[in-house]
Design an enzyme around this catalytic site. Sequence first.
Site, PDB file in Angstrom:
ATOM      1  CE  LYS A  79      -2.840   2.853   2.962  1.00 26.51           C
ATOM      2  NZ  LYS A  79      -3.689   2.972   4.151  1.00 26.51           N
ATOM      3  N   GLY A 121      -8.012   8.867  10.038  1.00 23.82           N
ATOM      4  CA  GLY A 121      -8.269   8.910  11.472  1.00 23.82           C
ATOM      5  C   GLY A 121      -9.309   9.930  11.898  1.00 23.82           C
ATOM      6  CB  ALA A 130      -8.451   7.484   5.030  1.00 20.33           C
ATOM      7  N   GLY A 131     -11.216   7.612   6.679  1.00 25.67           N
ATOM      8  CA  GLY A 131     -12.354   8.478   6.916  1.00 25.67           C
ATOM      9  C   GLY A 131     -13.575   7.796   7.509  1.00 25.67           C
ATOM     10  CG  ASN A 167      -5.820   1.031  11.898  1.00 29.77           C
ATOM     11  OD1 ASN A 167      -6.266   0.636  12.969  1.00 29.77           O
ATOM     12  ND2 ASN A 167      -4.533   1.033  11.686  1.00 29.77           N
ATOM     13  CB  THR A 168      -8.890   5.345  13.292  1.00 30.83           C
ATOM     14  OG1 THR A 168      -7.565   5.526  12.798  1.00 30.83           O
ATOM     15  CG2 THR A 168      -9.026   6.079  14.610  1.00 30.83           C
TER      16      THR A 168
END
Lengths: 260, 66
Positions: free
Chosen positions: A102, A163, A189-190, A211-212
Site C-alpha cells: 500500500k 483517522g 480513510a475516513g 483502521n481507526t
Amino acid sequence: MTQDLLTIAGKSYQSRLLVGTGKYKDLDETGRAIAASGAEIVTVAVRRTNIGQNADEPNLLDVISPDKYTILPNTAGCYTADDAVRTCRLARELLDGHKLVKLEVLGDQKTLYPDMEETLKAMDTLVKDGFDVMVYCNDDPIAAKKLEDMGACAIMPLGSLIGSGLGILNPHNIRIIMESANIPVLVDAGVGTASDAAIAMEMGCEAVLMNTAIAAAKDPVLMASAMKKAIEAGREAYLAGRMPRKKYASASSPLDGLID
Amino acid sequence: MQIQVNGDTRTLDAGSTLLQLIQLLELEGKRIAVEINEEIVPRSEHGSTILNEGDNIEIVHAIGGG
C-alpha cells in the site's frame, strides 16, 4: 448465485473489508478484532526494531500470520517518494519477496493528506520494480486515472482525512473515479462507523480499508463485527440495486378491497 | 570498530559479519529486514556480509499500522 469475490492483483478474496493493525491496546486485542472483522487483507507498518528491549516480545506477524492473512505493508509516515520506495523494498525483504504494497506518501502531519506529486513519482518506480501497488490518493479523478494508467492494482481515495472518522465527504468524486476505473476502487480513510462503510459499498466501491474506526471504538472487537456486517450489507444492497427515489408516497398495501 | 545500528553507535570486533551482529542483538530467526548504508542485504547473505567501520545499519520489522 456465483460467488461474489474481490480480486486484487490476481488474487481473490471473500471479504471486502481490509483492516489496519495500528492503535490497538495490545496484540491480543489486535488479533481478536481482526478475526472478528473477517478481513483477509491486513495492513502493517515497517519500523525500526527495538534493539535490546523485550527480545521475547511477540511479533505482530506471530499474531497476524502471513500464512493466514495477506499482509499489506504500508508506507505510512513517508513524506517523499524515496522514503516510500525504500520502505516498500524493506517490506519485500521482510516478507520474503512479497509484492503487494500500500503506497501512501503524505503531505503534512496535520492533515496526512496525500502528496500526489510524490505519490506519482513513487508509483512509477515501484511499478518498474515489480511491485503490485494499491495506492492511497486524494479523491481527484484525474490523479486516480493517472495512477491506473501507470499500473496501480487498486485505487484508494480517501473518504475524509486519515483517522478523522468524518465519513465520505465527497461521494460525487468517488463515483466519478469509479465510473472511469477498470481496477478496484476502495475507500481508504475516513470511515467513522458502520453506516459510513455501508454507504461506500452501496455506492459500488469494491472494498473499504479502515483502521481507526475499529481500533478507536470503545469495544474494538464488537465494532469489527459491526463493520463486517456493514460491508456485507452495503455490498448486497449495491448488487440488489436500490429503488428509485420518489418525491411523494407510494402505498405499499393494495388499494383494492378496502372495506367500506 | 564503530558502526551505527538504528541510529545508535555500537562497537564491534573488526571483521564481524552481519549475522554475528544479528545474533548479538538476539534477533536471529526473527522477521526482520536489514539495510547497510541504505542497501538491502538479503537474508541469505547475512552470514557472508562483513561489516565495515562506519557502516550505517537499519534493522526493521512489521508493527501495527493502517
